[in-house]
Design a protein around this motif. Structure first.
Motif, PDB file in Angstrom:
ATOM      1  N   TYR A  36     -17.082  -2.853  47.790  1.00 50.25           N
ATOM      2  CA  TYR A  36     -17.611  -2.021  48.874  1.00 50.25           C
ATOM      3  C   TYR A  36     -16.720  -0.803  49.070  1.00 50.25           C
ATOM      4  O   TYR A  36     -15.495  -0.916  49.086  1.00 50.25           O
ATOM      5  CB  TYR A  36     -17.659  -2.832  50.169  1.00 50.25           C
ATOM      6  N   LYS A  37     -17.327   0.360  49.206  1.00 49.12           N
ATOM      7  CA  LYS A  37     -16.568   1.595  49.376  1.00 49.12           C
ATOM      8  C   LYS A  37     -16.752   2.147  50.787  1.00 49.12           C
ATOM      9  O   LYS A  37     -17.821   2.011  51.379  1.00 49.12           O
ATOM     10  CB  LYS A  37     -17.004   2.640  48.350  1.00 49.12           C
ATOM     11  N   SER A  38     -15.712   2.762  51.282  1.00 46.01           N
ATOM     12  CA  SER A  38     -15.795   3.362  52.605  1.00 46.01           C
ATOM     13  C   SER A  38     -14.737   4.451  52.732  1.00 46.01           C
ATOM     14  O   SER A  38     -13.685   4.385  52.099  1.00 46.01           O
ATOM     15  CB  SER A  38     -15.582   2.307  53.702  1.00 46.01           C
ATOM     16  N   GLY A  39     -15.054   5.461  53.546  1.00 45.71           N
ATOM     17  CA  GLY A  39     -14.097   6.537  53.732  1.00 45.71           C
ATOM     18  C   GLY A  39     -14.673   7.662  54.561  1.00 45.71           C
ATOM     19  O   GLY A  39     -15.845   7.651  54.958  1.00 45.71           O
ATOM     20  N   PHE A  40     -13.834   8.662  54.817  1.00 41.93           N
ATOM     21  CA  PHE A  40     -14.197   9.800  55.648  1.00 41.93           C
ATOM     22  C   PHE A  40     -14.403  11.036  54.774  1.00 41.93           C
ATOM     23  O   PHE A  40     -13.585  11.319  53.887  1.00 41.93           O
ATOM     24  CB  PHE A  40     -13.108  10.065  56.676  1.00 41.93           C
ATOM     25  N   ALA A  41     -15.475  11.756  55.030  1.00 43.82           N
ATOM     26  CA  ALA A  41     -15.799  12.973  54.277  1.00 43.82           C
ATOM     27  C   ALA A  41     -16.001  14.125  55.248  1.00 43.82           C
ATOM     28  O   ALA A  41     -16.870  14.067  56.120  1.00 43.82           O
ATOM     29  CB  ALA A  41     -17.057  12.770  53.431  1.00 43.82           C
ATOM     30  N   ALA A  42     -15.184  15.164  55.121  1.00 41.04           N
ATOM     31  CA  ALA A  42     -15.270  16.321  56.007  1.00 41.04           C
ATOM     32  C   ALA A  42     -16.216  17.363  55.434  1.00 41.04           C
ATOM     33  O   ALA A  42     -16.201  17.636  54.232  1.00 41.04           O
ATOM     34  CB  ALA A  42     -13.891  16.930  56.212  1.00 41.04           C
ATOM     35  N   LEU A  43     -17.028  17.952  56.287  1.00 36.65           N
ATOM     36  CA  LEU A  43     -17.898  19.062  55.898  1.00 36.65           C
ATOM     37  C   LEU A  43     -17.273  20.349  56.421  1.00 36.65           C
ATOM     38  O   LEU A  43     -17.127  20.515  57.642  1.00 36.65           O
ATOM     39  CB  LEU A  43     -19.305  18.904  56.466  1.00 36.65           C
ATOM     40  N   ILE A  44     -16.909  21.243  55.512  1.00 43.17           N
ATOM     41  CA  ILE A  44     -16.298  22.499  55.923  1.00 43.17           C
ATOM     42  C   ILE A  44     -17.069  23.667  55.301  1.00 43.17           C
ATOM     43  O   ILE A  44     -17.858  23.478  54.374  1.00 43.17           O
ATOM     44  CB  ILE A  44     -14.810  22.579  55.527  1.00 43.17           C
ATOM     45  N   GLY A  45     -16.810  24.860  55.798  1.00 46.72           N
ATOM     46  CA  GLY A  45     -17.472  26.042  55.263  1.00 46.72           C
ATOM     47  C   GLY A  45     -17.540  27.125  56.310  1.00 46.72           C
ATOM     48  O   GLY A  45     -17.184  26.915  57.480  1.00 46.72           O
ATOM     49  N   ARG A  46     -17.995  28.299  55.917  1.00 46.28           N
ATOM     50  CA  ARG A  46     -18.126  29.403  56.842  1.00 46.28           C
ATOM     51  C   ARG A  46     -19.283  29.139  57.822  1.00 46.28           C
ATOM     52  O   ARG A  46     -20.115  28.262  57.587  1.00 46.28           O
ATOM     53  CB  ARG A  46     -18.355  30.707  56.073  1.00 46.28           C
ATOM     54  N   GLU A  85     -24.025  -0.049  49.270  1.00 44.58           N
ATOM     55  CA  GLU A  85     -22.928   0.391  48.407  1.00 44.58           C
ATOM     56  C   GLU A  85     -21.651   0.676  49.184  1.00 44.58           C
ATOM     57  O   GLU A  85     -20.544   0.490  48.682  1.00 44.58           O
ATOM     58  CB  GLU A  85     -23.342   1.652  47.638  1.00 44.58           C
ATOM     59  N   GLY A  86     -21.793   1.112  50.430  1.00 40.28           N
ATOM     60  CA  GLY A  86     -20.608   1.423  51.215  1.00 40.28           C
ATOM     61  C   GLY A  86     -20.940   2.162  52.497  1.00 40.28           C
ATOM     62  O   GLY A  86     -22.094   2.231  52.920  1.00 40.28           O
ATOM     63  N   GLN A  87     -19.892   2.715  53.099  1.00 42.81           N
ATOM     64  CA  GLN A  87     -20.052   3.429  54.360  1.00 42.81           C
ATOM     65  C   GLN A  87     -19.309   4.759  54.295  1.00 42.81           C
ATOM     66  O   GLN A  87     -18.141   4.812  53.920  1.00 42.81           O
ATOM     67  CB  GLN A  87     -19.512   2.593  55.524  1.00 42.81           C
ATOM     68  N   ILE A  88     -20.030   5.829  54.650  1.00 40.77           N
ATOM     69  CA  ILE A  88     -19.444   7.165  54.677  1.00 40.77           C
ATOM     70  C   ILE A  88     -19.407   7.638  56.122  1.00 40.77           C
ATOM     71  O   ILE A  88     -20.427   7.624  56.805  1.00 40.77           O
ATOM     72  CB  ILE A  88     -20.265   8.173  53.846  1.00 40.77           C
ATOM     73  N   VAL A  89     -18.236   8.042  56.573  1.00 39.99           N
ATOM     74  CA  VAL A  89     -18.101   8.630  57.896  1.00 39.99           C
ATOM     75  C   VAL A  89     -17.996  10.144  57.707  1.00 39.99           C
ATOM     76  O   VAL A  89     -17.005  10.647  57.190  1.00 39.99           O
ATOM     77  CB  VAL A  89     -16.868   8.099  58.640  1.00 39.99           C
ATOM     78  N   PHE A  90     -19.062  10.852  58.073  1.00 31.88           N
ATOM     79  CA  PHE A  90     -19.081  12.303  57.926  1.00 31.88           C
ATOM     80  C   PHE A  90     -18.409  12.945  59.138  1.00 31.88           C
ATOM     81  O   PHE A  90     -18.628  12.531  60.279  1.00 31.88           O
ATOM     82  CB  PHE A  90     -20.518  12.814  57.803  1.00 31.88           C
ATOM     83  N   VAL A  91     -17.601  13.962  58.870  1.00 30.90           N
ATOM     84  CA  VAL A  91     -16.915  14.685  59.929  1.00 30.90           C
ATOM     85  C   VAL A  91     -17.352  16.141  59.870  1.00 30.90           C
ATOM     86  O   VAL A  91     -16.965  16.879  58.953  1.00 30.90           O
ATOM     87  CB  VAL A  91     -15.386  14.583  59.792  1.00 30.90           C
ATOM     88  N   TYR A 201     -16.129   9.012  44.664  1.00 33.38           N
ATOM     89  CA  TYR A 201     -14.755   9.422  44.959  1.00 33.38           C
ATOM     90  C   TYR A 201     -14.161   8.760  46.197  1.00 33.38           C
ATOM     91  O   TYR A 201     -13.030   9.065  46.576  1.00 33.38           O
ATOM     92  CB  TYR A 201     -14.706  10.951  45.118  1.00 33.38           C
ATOM     93  N   LEU A 202     -14.905   7.857  46.814  1.00 29.57           N
ATOM     94  CA  LEU A 202     -14.370   7.144  47.971  1.00 29.57           C
ATOM     95  C   LEU A 202     -13.606   5.905  47.534  1.00 29.57           C
ATOM     96  O   LEU A 202     -13.955   5.273  46.529  1.00 29.57           O
ATOM     97  CB  LEU A 202     -15.496   6.741  48.927  1.00 29.57           C
ATOM     98  N   PRO A 203     -12.585   5.498  48.271  1.00 34.58           N
ATOM     99  CA  PRO A 203     -11.834   4.276  47.925  1.00 34.58           C
ATOM    100  C   PRO A 203     -12.603   3.022  48.313  1.00 34.58           C
ATOM    101  O   PRO A 203     -13.534   3.068  49.129  1.00 34.58           O
ATOM    102  CB  PRO A 203     -10.559   4.410  48.761  1.00 34.58           C
TER     103      PRO A 203
END
Length: 244
Positions: A36-46, A85-91, A201-203
């Motif tokens: 199982y994969k899980s992690g934090f993914a940041a959304l950045i940009g202009r 498959e896992g859990q993604i925490v979007f920031v 790419y998540l752990p």
């Protein structure tokens, strides 16, 4: 005495049985965590590249407010995507811009702190074949972090497929990207491919939130943001953009 010894023996067996059950559950959970994969993914940009729209699309419902005005997102907003498959925490973060006041400095500080707290960075850009000076500054900042960076070319539906290839080639040399994924947050195309790419790419690890959780925002906070969104739409001339 015999009854006492028999009772002690039964107690020991009972304790061992409970310990064995606990150990088996723990081993099973550890084995599940390896898959199982899980992690934090940041959304950045202009500003106005579609970060909030993309996040809403990925989780399947609207949590972050959107508008055509820049700096609509003022604070860091977290949402949760959960699957087998896992859990993604979007920031979701405020749009990156040159700060001209305290509010701008506050928002840019949020972005800087967020980059150090996540497992993955999603950098959203528009499908333009030229990389501007501001984008190069962002690329320079991202070159100093250890987390993998996925370049997300949003609004891919606004250009033809033939025009999209030069855009990808132009951005390919702008930074060291783990992947480049074109999507359309407005139409939802390419979002499934983006989720699959993120999981690559998540752990491995356990859930951070219950599977029914969509955001850590309270109902009061969500309601306040919705009111601000509607105010930005219908009171453009009456209320300044700095509305809180």
């Amino acid at each position: 005495v015999r009854k006492y010894r028999k009772k002690e023996r039964n107690n020991r067996c009972s304790k061992y049985s409970r310990y064995r059950t606990y150990r088996n559950r723990k081993e099973k959970k550890m084995q599940e965590n390896k898959q199982y994969k899980s992690g934090f993914a940041a959304l950045i940009g202009r500003p106005n590249v579609g970060k909030s729209t993309l996040m809403n699309c990925l989780i399947g419902q609207k949590i972050a407010i959107t508008s055509k005005k820049p700096q609509t997102t003022r604070n860091k907003i977290q949402t949760v995507y959960t699957s087998d498959e896992g859990q993604i925490v979007f920031v979701d973060t405020p749009g990156i811009h040159k700060a001209k006041n305290r509010l701008g400095e506050y928002m840019m500080d949020i972005v800087r702190r967020t980059l150090g707290d996540v497992d993955l960075v999603l950098w959203l850009v528009e499908p333009k074949p030229n990389v501007g000076a501001e984008e190069r500054k962002i690329a320079e900042t991202l070159s100093h972090i250890d987390q993998p960076v996925i370049l997300v070319i949003n609004k891919a539906d606004t250009v033809s497929r033939d025009a999209l290839l030069p855009v990808i080639m132009a951005w390919k040399d702008a930074g060291d990207f783990a992947e480049i994924v074109p999507v359309s947050a407005w139409k939802g195309t390419g979002c499934d491919d983006l989720v699959d790419t993120i999981f690559k790419y998540l752990p491995y690890g356990p859930m951070f939130y219950d599977e029914d959780t969509v955001t850590d925002e309270t109902e009061r906070e969500i309601a306040a943001e919705v009111i601000r969104e509607k105010s930005l739409y219908v009171l453009q001339d009456e209320i300044p953009h700095g509305i809180a």
